[in-house]
Design a protein around this motif. Structure first.
Motif, PDB file in Angstrom:
ATOM      1  N   ASP A 108     -32.596  -4.863  13.169  1.00 19.84           N
ATOM      2  CA  ASP A 108     -31.882  -3.909  14.009  1.00 19.84           C
ATOM      3  C   ASP A 108     -32.019  -4.409  15.447  1.00 19.84           C
ATOM      4  N   GLY A 109     -30.894  -4.864  15.990  1.00 18.38           N
ATOM      5  CA  GLY A 109     -30.916  -5.505  17.299  1.00 18.38           C
ATOM      6  C   GLY A 109     -30.595  -6.987  17.192  1.00 18.38           C
ATOM      7  N   THR A 110     -29.637  -7.328  16.320  1.00 10.89           N
ATOM      8  CA  THR A 110     -29.288  -8.742  16.115  1.00 10.89           C
ATOM      9  C   THR A 110     -28.818  -9.406  17.409  1.00 10.89           C
ATOM     10  N   THR A 111     -28.042  -8.697  18.211  1.00 14.90           N
ATOM     11  CA  THR A 111     -27.576  -9.280  19.481  1.00 14.90           C
ATOM     12  C   THR A 111     -28.762  -9.665  20.356  1.00 14.90           C
ATOM     13  N   ASN A 112     -29.773  -8.806  20.407  1.00 13.99           N
ATOM     14  CA  ASN A 112     -30.985  -9.133  21.163  1.00 13.99           C
ATOM     15  C   ASN A 112     -31.659 -10.376  20.592  1.00 13.99           C
ATOM     16  N   PHE A 113     -31.769 -10.420  19.262  1.00 23.18           N
ATOM     17  CA  PHE A 113     -32.387 -11.573  18.601  1.00 23.18           C
ATOM     18  C   PHE A 113     -31.649 -12.865  18.946  1.00 23.18           C
ATOM     19  N   VAL A 114     -30.322 -12.819  18.903  1.00 25.02           N
ATOM     20  CA  VAL A 114     -29.508 -14.006  19.189  1.00 25.02           C
ATOM     21  C   VAL A 114     -29.746 -14.514  20.611  1.00 25.02           C
ATOM     22  N   HIS A 115     -29.923 -13.579  21.543  1.00 23.77           N
ATOM     23  CA  HIS A 115     -30.111 -13.950  22.950  1.00 23.77           C
ATOM     24  C   HIS A 115     -31.572 -14.152  23.336  1.00 23.77           C
ATOM     25  N   GLU A 166     -42.482  16.119  28.189  1.00 31.47           N
ATOM     26  CA  GLU A 166     -41.504  16.584  29.190  1.00 31.47           C
ATOM     27  C   GLU A 166     -40.811  17.859  28.718  1.00 31.47           C
ATOM     28  N   ALA A 167     -40.716  18.827  29.613  1.00 28.85           N
ATOM     29  CA  ALA A 167     -40.111  20.111  29.269  1.00 28.85           C
ATOM     30  C   ALA A 167     -38.710  20.265  29.836  1.00 28.85           C
ATOM     31  N   LYS A 168     -38.323  19.392  30.760  1.00 21.41           N
ATOM     32  CA  LYS A 168     -37.019  19.507  31.411  1.00 21.41           C
ATOM     33  C   LYS A 168     -36.290  18.170  31.377  1.00 21.41           C
ATOM     34  N   LEU A 169     -34.967  18.225  31.303  1.00 27.62           N
ATOM     35  CA  LEU A 169     -34.172  17.001  31.325  1.00 27.62           C
ATOM     36  C   LEU A 169     -34.406  16.208  32.602  1.00 27.62           C
ATOM     37  N   THR A 170     -34.593  16.904  33.711  1.00 32.14           N
ATOM     38  CA  THR A 170     -34.765  16.214  35.000  1.00 32.14           C
ATOM     39  C   THR A 170     -36.014  15.330  35.011  1.00 32.14           C
ATOM     40  N   ASP A 171     -36.970  15.612  34.129  1.00 35.18           N
ATOM     41  CA  ASP A 171     -38.194  14.815  34.051  1.00 35.18           C
ATOM     42  C   ASP A 171     -38.156  13.795  32.920  1.00 35.18           C
ATOM     43  N   SER A 172     -37.025  13.716  32.229  1.00 33.65           N
ATOM     44  CA  SER A 172     -36.955  12.973  30.970  1.00 33.65           C
ATOM     45  C   SER A 172     -36.417  11.555  31.130  1.00 33.65           C
ATOM     46  N   LEU A 173     -36.992  10.657  30.341  1.00 35.02           N
ATOM     47  CA  LEU A 173     -36.473   9.310  30.189  1.00 35.02           C
ATOM     48  C   LEU A 173     -35.767   9.232  28.844  1.00 35.02           C
ATOM     49  N   LEU A 174     -34.458   9.011  28.866  1.00 36.04           N
ATOM     50  CA  LEU A 174     -33.654   8.980  27.648  1.00 36.04           C
ATOM     51  C   LEU A 174     -33.216   7.553  27.331  1.00 36.04           C
ATOM     52  N   ILE A 205     -31.019   1.462  27.851  1.00 35.83           N
ATOM     53  CA  ILE A 205     -30.150   0.996  26.766  1.00 35.83           C
ATOM     54  C   ILE A 205     -30.633  -0.394  26.373  1.00 35.83           C
ATOM     55  N   ALA A 206     -31.479  -0.446  25.343  1.00 34.94           N
ATOM     56  CA  ALA A 206     -32.149  -1.712  25.013  1.00 34.94           C
ATOM     57  C   ALA A 206     -31.647  -2.358  23.737  1.00 34.94           C
ATOM     58  N   GLY A 207     -30.763  -1.704  22.977  1.00 34.26           N
ATOM     59  CA  GLY A 207     -30.074  -2.417  21.908  1.00 34.26           C
ATOM     60  C   GLY A 207     -30.648  -2.341  20.513  1.00 34.26           C
ATOM     61  N   SER A 208     -31.518  -1.354  20.232  1.00 38.19           N
ATOM     62  CA  SER A 208     -32.002  -1.161  18.862  1.00 38.19           C
ATOM     63  C   SER A 208     -32.255   0.324  18.650  1.00 38.19           C
ATOM     64  N   ALA A 209     -31.405   0.966  17.876  1.00 41.21           N
ATOM     65  CA  ALA A 209     -31.555   2.402  17.629  1.00 41.21           C
ATOM     66  C   ALA A 209     -32.879   2.709  16.938  1.00 41.21           C
ATOM     67  N   ALA A 210     -33.256   1.877  15.968  1.00 45.39           N
ATOM     68  CA  ALA A 210     -34.504   2.116  15.238  1.00 45.39           C
ATOM     69  C   ALA A 210     -35.706   2.075  16.175  1.00 45.39           C
ATOM     70  N   GLY A 223     -36.154  11.252  24.780  1.00 48.19           N
ATOM     71  CA  GLY A 223     -35.085  11.509  23.828  1.00 48.19           C
ATOM     72  C   GLY A 223     -34.151  10.329  23.678  1.00 48.19           C
ATOM     73  N   PHE A 224     -33.309  10.397  22.665  1.00 47.93           N
ATOM     74  CA  PHE A 224     -32.354   9.328  22.350  1.00 47.93           C
ATOM     75  C   PHE A 224     -31.131   9.950  21.694  1.00 47.93           C
ATOM     76  N   TRP A 225     -29.962   9.442  22.041  1.00 50.77           N
ATOM     77  CA  TRP A 225     -28.748   9.869  21.337  1.00 50.77           C
ATOM     78  C   TRP A 225     -27.824   8.664  21.193  1.00 50.77           C
ATOM     79  N   GLU A 226     -27.014   8.686  20.168  1.00 49.54           N
ATOM     80  CA  GLU A 226     -25.982   7.658  20.016  1.00 49.54           C
ATOM     81  C   GLU A 226     -24.946   8.131  19.006  1.00 49.54           C
ATOM     82  N   ILE A 227     -23.708   7.739  19.267  1.00 47.55           N
ATOM     83  CA  ILE A 227     -22.577   8.058  18.395  1.00 47.55           C
ATOM     84  C   ILE A 227     -22.307   6.871  17.465  1.00 47.55           C
ATOM     85  N   GLY A 228     -22.017   7.155  16.200  1.00 52.05           N
ATOM     86  CA  GLY A 228     -21.524   6.120  15.295  1.00 52.05           C
ATOM     87  C   GLY A 228     -22.572   5.225  14.669  1.00 52.05           C
TER      88      GLY A 228
END
Length: 286
Positions: A108-115, A166-174, A205-210, A223-228
């Motif tokens: 998971d993260g083949t593009t990262n592996f390639v580079h 973290e209890a608030k979005l303003t303090d969050s690293l996503l 955005i580091a390139g591996s959902a897992a 937190g983490f989110w992604e579509i698709g």
């Protein structure tokens, strides 16, 4: 999970978890040995969706190791499925009747592996009658093994993991990702990114959902989110988050299942705020 804090995690024998750990570690070390020496590079679903002979070799190795111990089990691996969301959904549906189903992303993260960017992982999950009961994510670059068993907690280097406070979005690293589906998923994810970035501490955005999910479980991300996404991107990582005290849902707030393609995961405390903002972004972007 307080009662587990001083209990070391030591799987033994040919348990499901022990096999998952051993398989992920062996595949990960082999992948790392191939860094910078892959000889083939092919496109799958889009020019940004890459596959190498190392992906295929890793999946072959994983299949052989699992089937050596559990020859009657089924395996759903990324490289055994045709590219595209429709094919992914069809493959999962076809295997949904399996009692024991291993769900594998060989890299998971083949593009990262390639580079040569050191953020890629091996993801292995085991589902029993459709419910994930074991999740292992192994990062060979850092030699970090994230392990979860249903109802028994999640562990890193044998020590219990706990989501961030973290209890608030303003303090969050996503974190989020740039989906391979450039026509459908990417614009939706970009709308979410544009909407959320000013409302949080920062976004990665580091390139591996897992591995992003594993970092949520370990408290390194709020937190983490992604579509698709596909089941092999999320199955192991979702269990890691849940067993570390976090929450994983679809964009409507429904509980995680293997068929979910749009995922939101967090420490749980910020989950509702995260979902609310993502819904607002979807409305703005539509």
């Amino acid at each position: 999970m307080a009662h587990q804090e001083n209990i070391p995690f030591t799987p033994s024998g040919k348990s499901f978890t022990a096999v998952a750990i051993n398989t992920a570690a062996k595949a990960g070390e082999w992948i790392k040995s191939k860094l910078g020496s892959h000889t083939t590079l092919s496109l799958k679903y889009s020019p940004q969706d890459l596959v190498t002979e190392v992906d295929k070799g890793s999946e072959t190795m994983i299949r052989k190791l699992i089937l050596t111990h559990f020859p009657t089990h089924s395996i759903l691996g990324e490289e055994g499925v045709e590219p595209g969301p429709e094919a992914s959904a069809k493959a999962l549906t076809e295997m949904s009747g399996a009692e024991y189903l291993w769900i594998v992303d060989p890299i998971d993260g083949t593009t990262n592996f390639v580079h040569g960017f050191p953020f890629y992982t091996v993801s292995i999950a085991l589902a029993y009658k459709g419910e994930v009961i074991v999740g292992v994510v192994y990062d060979p670059s850092r030699d970090e093994l994230f392990v979860a068993e249903k109802g028994k907690g999640a562990y890193l280097r044998g020590k219990p993991m706990k989501v961030s406070g973290e209890a608030k979005l303003t303090d969050s690293l996503l974190a989020t990702g740039f989906p391979a589906d450039r026509e459908g998923a990417l614009p939706l994810n970009m709308a979410g990114l544009q909407h959320l970035a000013p409302k949080v501490r920062n976004v990665r955005i580091a390139g591996s959902a897992a591995l992003h999910l594993a970092y949520v479980a370990a408290g390194r991300l709020s937190g983490f989110w992604e579509i698709g996404l596909n089941s092999w991107d999320t199955a192991a990582g979702a269990l890691l988050v849940q067993e570390s005290g976090g929450q994983v849902t679809d964009m409507e707030g429904n509980p995680y299942s293997l068929s979910i393609r749009d995922i939101a995961a967090s420490n749980g405390t910020i989950q509702q705020d995260l979902l609310q903002e993502l819904k607002a972004a979807a409305t703005i972007g539509s």
